[in-house]
Design an enzyme around this catalytic site. Structure first.
Site, PDB file in Angstrom:
ATOM      1  CG  MET A  17      -1.923  -1.115   1.267  1.00 19.82           C
ATOM      2  SD  MET A  17      -3.077  -1.079  -0.131  1.00 19.82           S
ATOM      3  CE  MET A  17      -3.887   0.500   0.139  1.00 19.82           C
ATOM      4  NE  ARG A  18       7.100   2.216   1.811  1.00 22.25           N
ATOM      5  CZ  ARG A  18       7.513   0.977   2.061  1.00 22.25           C
ATOM      6  NH1 ARG A  18       7.721   0.152   1.064  1.00 22.25           N
ATOM      7  NH2 ARG A  18       7.721   0.579   3.292  1.00 22.25           N
ATOM      8  CB  ALA A  19       2.296   2.513  -4.760  1.00 18.72           C
TER       9      ALA A  19
END
Length: 674
Positions: free
Chosen positions: A275-277
């Site tokens: 989910m970093r993007a």
């Protein structure tokens, strides 16, 4: 103390994406920094250093070594509580050199106070100095992996945590992280690429007008730095005010649910991990909206953010092409627009089956399977009897796999990496010693001195030390090696299925070398001679490209291949004497050409065995990958392995999934051991 003027940010010609990425991070440091990739001589460092001059000046508490804002000090600051006086200072640009140690980066025990006052006190590192400023790492791809991890952790959390030498400290470390790198000198692992918020690819313009203006401005700056900076002072001041206003606005920018859905749809379409993007894309879009003076994120902000935040997250493999095609981005944006316009259900539980699998990234489009750099590969090739000299087309690479570890034995002192055991300045401390070692072993030194304090007449704080109290730290880490692939490309190896399998194995080993931060070279031998197909390099992209064009056919000059390998090792040793070599020889052992072009199988085999013994006599670690197949096996590769003093593996044994354990390149006591 006055500093020489920096090249003005406003005077930079071109590099629009780079300037935008830096400015957005200046507006919203939580984006996570910028990685700048590009060839040498593209003004990467110039642009980064110019940015620091645009950042607003800071009020810093006078009695704080960690750069606390007196209006909002860090409640966990080691120097708290702070006094009422403060000094206004320009934002700092802190540069981390490639050879920096972990102590220099995160801080360490204050040795002076420990030895004179007998107290445990913390000496801040570069992370503390960069707080509220810019931390710049040139050649970040050459920095040791564990230091990159520490940097990125601090950048993501805005804090640095230090637990070492009996000291436990946590302090604020909010900074704009910028790394620059030349991909030809080696890549960052995909796991580390993902940790950078934004990535920009820079290249020199091919437009004559643009290049002319770049040179004109650079010469003018060198002739009169102060005068040139003065010409651009107003433009830089306007940019600095724009940054300040955008910083004030960014916390109030609204991210509508429709744009959040657009962001999620984009990330799903590009099949990014985790989910970093999504978070980076959201923060970047908010910063972009603040930069253009808007109160809410719009589609144009998401598109600008996607260009900077997504390309490097698509690269899961060292052989994947970096970047993102424009048509692919536009298609994803078009698909995401449909998602953004949809209204979410009032109750998510009303749809127990979850989202339709036909959405972006949901499987409606066939996904390409990674097959290495050349998944296809020419027509059928038949092995010619007698290993004739006819040349074949390049072959496609077979299936790649996770390679088992091939390790040089003993204890080296080479460049930091992840392959073989090595003495290290930054690895884990294994023990204290009075001879050799890297750096002071504080605990052992204090322990050695403590029992003698009464006898030495100590009556107050501090310790009385003698030279024989000093203990140094023996540290052990991992090193990168020089891995040379010597590949038999002769007619006896040219059957398409066999050479395809060999190419797939070499690709797998190259991928492993990339992850372990080795330098790699490729030597091929076919026809009458051996050829250095790839001089040793840290760029596996180049290695993979050369492997694509590997041609086969002809006789087998195995002895010349081994002698050429020895020559390359000797040459590289003059450039980097600490980097230990590992030879991976892929052959069926059927030599047909001896030294000096001599023909006759017996002479050729004898010459190859003599060349192998000469190579072994240099102490070089070697592994033979036996590529012989068919119902009748001569076992010549095993004889080569015996002459080289290393193991012989079957091609299928290179897979870590199929074979457990670790392969050491030379068994027993080779003379390389510490």
């Amino acid at each position: 103390m006055s500093h020489a003027p920096r090249f003005p940010f406003s005077a930079v010609v071109g590099h629009d994406d780079l300037r935008l990425a830096l400015l957005l991070n200046a507006v919203h440091p939580r984006i996570g920094g910028v990685l700048v990739r590009g060839e040498k001589g593209t003004a990467k460092s110039t642009v980064v250093r110019a940015l620091a001059s645009l950042l607003p000046a800071l009020d810093v508490a006078d009695d704080c070594r960690f750069g606390c804002d007196p209006a909002a000090p860090d409640p966990q600051c080691p120097d708290a509580p702070h006094g009422e006086t403060a000094t206004r200072k320009p934002a700092q640009l802190v540069e981390l050199p490639v050879g920096a140690t972990e102590d220099r980066l995160i801080g360490s025990l204050d040795l002076e106070r420990a030895l004179t006052e007998g107290v445990r006190a913390f000496q801040p590192g570069l992370l503390a100095g960069a707080h509220r400023g810019v931390l710049y790492v040139d050649e970040v791809n050459l920095l040791h992996d564990h230091l990159v991890d520490l940097l990125l952790d601090a950048a993501a959390m805005g804090r640095a945590h230090v637990e070492r030498d009996g000291v436990s400290v946590s302090h604020a470390a909010s900074f704009l992280l910028v790394g620059t790198m030349n991909p030809e000198e080696g890549e960052l692992r995909p796991q580390l690429l993902d940790r950078f918020g934004l990535t920009v690819q820079v290249a020199a313009s091919r437009e004559v007008t643009t290049r002319t203006e770049v040179v004109r401005r650079r010469l003018a700056f060198e002739a009169d730095p102060a005068g040139f900076a003065a010409q651009w002072a107003d433009a830089d001041a306007e940019l600095a005010e724009h940054i300040r206003a955008a910083r004030d606005r960014v916390e109030h920018v609204v991210l509508p649910d429709s744009e959040l859905r657009r962001i999620s749809a984009l990330c799903a379409a590009f099949d990014v991990d985790g989910m970093r993007a999504d978070l980076v894309l959201a923060r970047t879009a908010v910063a972009h909206a603040a930069w253009r003076g808007a109160d809410a994120v719009a589609e144009e902000d998401v598109e600008a953010a996607a260009r900077l935040a997504l390309p490097h997250r698509r690269r899961r493999d060292p052989f994947d092409e970096p970047g993102m095609a424009e048509d692919q981005l536009q298609q994803a944006l078009s698909d995401a627009a449909e998602q953004a316009d949809e209204q979410p259900p009032d109750d998510p539980d009303d749809d127990p089956d979850g989202p339709d699998d036909g959405g972006p990234g949901g499987g409606s489009e066939p996904q390409d399977e990674p097959t290495g750099p050349d998944g296809g590969g020419g027509g059928e090739q038949q092995e010619q009897p007698g290993g004739g000299d006819s040349e074949r087309s390049p072959v496609g690479a077979g299936q790649s796999f996770r390679a088992r570890l091939l390790e040089v034995p003993g204890l080296g002192e080479g460049a930091p990496g992840r392959r073989s055991r090595a003495r290290s300045r930054s690895g884990r401390t294994t023990r204290a010693t009075t001879v050799g070692g890297h750096g002071l072993h504080v605990t052992a030194t204090l322990a050695a001195a403590a029992p003698h304090q009464a006898a030495r007449g100590r009556s107050g704080p501090g310790l009385i030390l003698r030279s024989d109290d000093v203990r140094r730290a023996l540290r052990e880490g991992r090193e990168g090696n020089l891995v040379l692939f010597a590949v038999d490309a002769s007619g006896s190896m040219a059957a398409r299925d066999r050479m395809s399998a060999v190419s797939g194995a070499v690709l797998s080993l190259l991928r492993d070398a990339y992850q372990r931060r080795d330098k790699v070279g490729v030597i091929t031998f076919r026809g009458d001679k051996a050829e250095l197909a790839l001089p040793p390099t840290s760029s596996v992209d180049i290695a993979a490209a050369r492997l694509r064009s590997l041609r086969t056919g002809g006789r087998t000059p195995l002895a010349d291949g081994l002698l050429r390998t020895q020559h390359v090792i000797r040459t590289e040793a003059t450039r980097d004497p600490q980097r230990r070599p590992l030879v991976v020889l892929l052959t069926d052992g059927k030599a047909t050409v001896g030294v000096g072009g001599a023909t006759g199988s017996k002479q050729a085999v004898d010459d190859s065995l003599r060349a192998a013994r000469v190579l072994a006599g240099t102490g070089t670690a070697a592994v033979v990958v036996d590529c012989e197949n068919g119902p009748v096996k001569l076992g010549l590769a095993n004889q080569l392995a015996t002459a080289l003093g290393g193991p012989s593996l079957r091609l299928e044994e290179l897979s870590a999934e199929n074979v457990a354990g670790v392969v050491r390149a030379v068994s027993g006591d080779s003379g390389l051991a510490a």
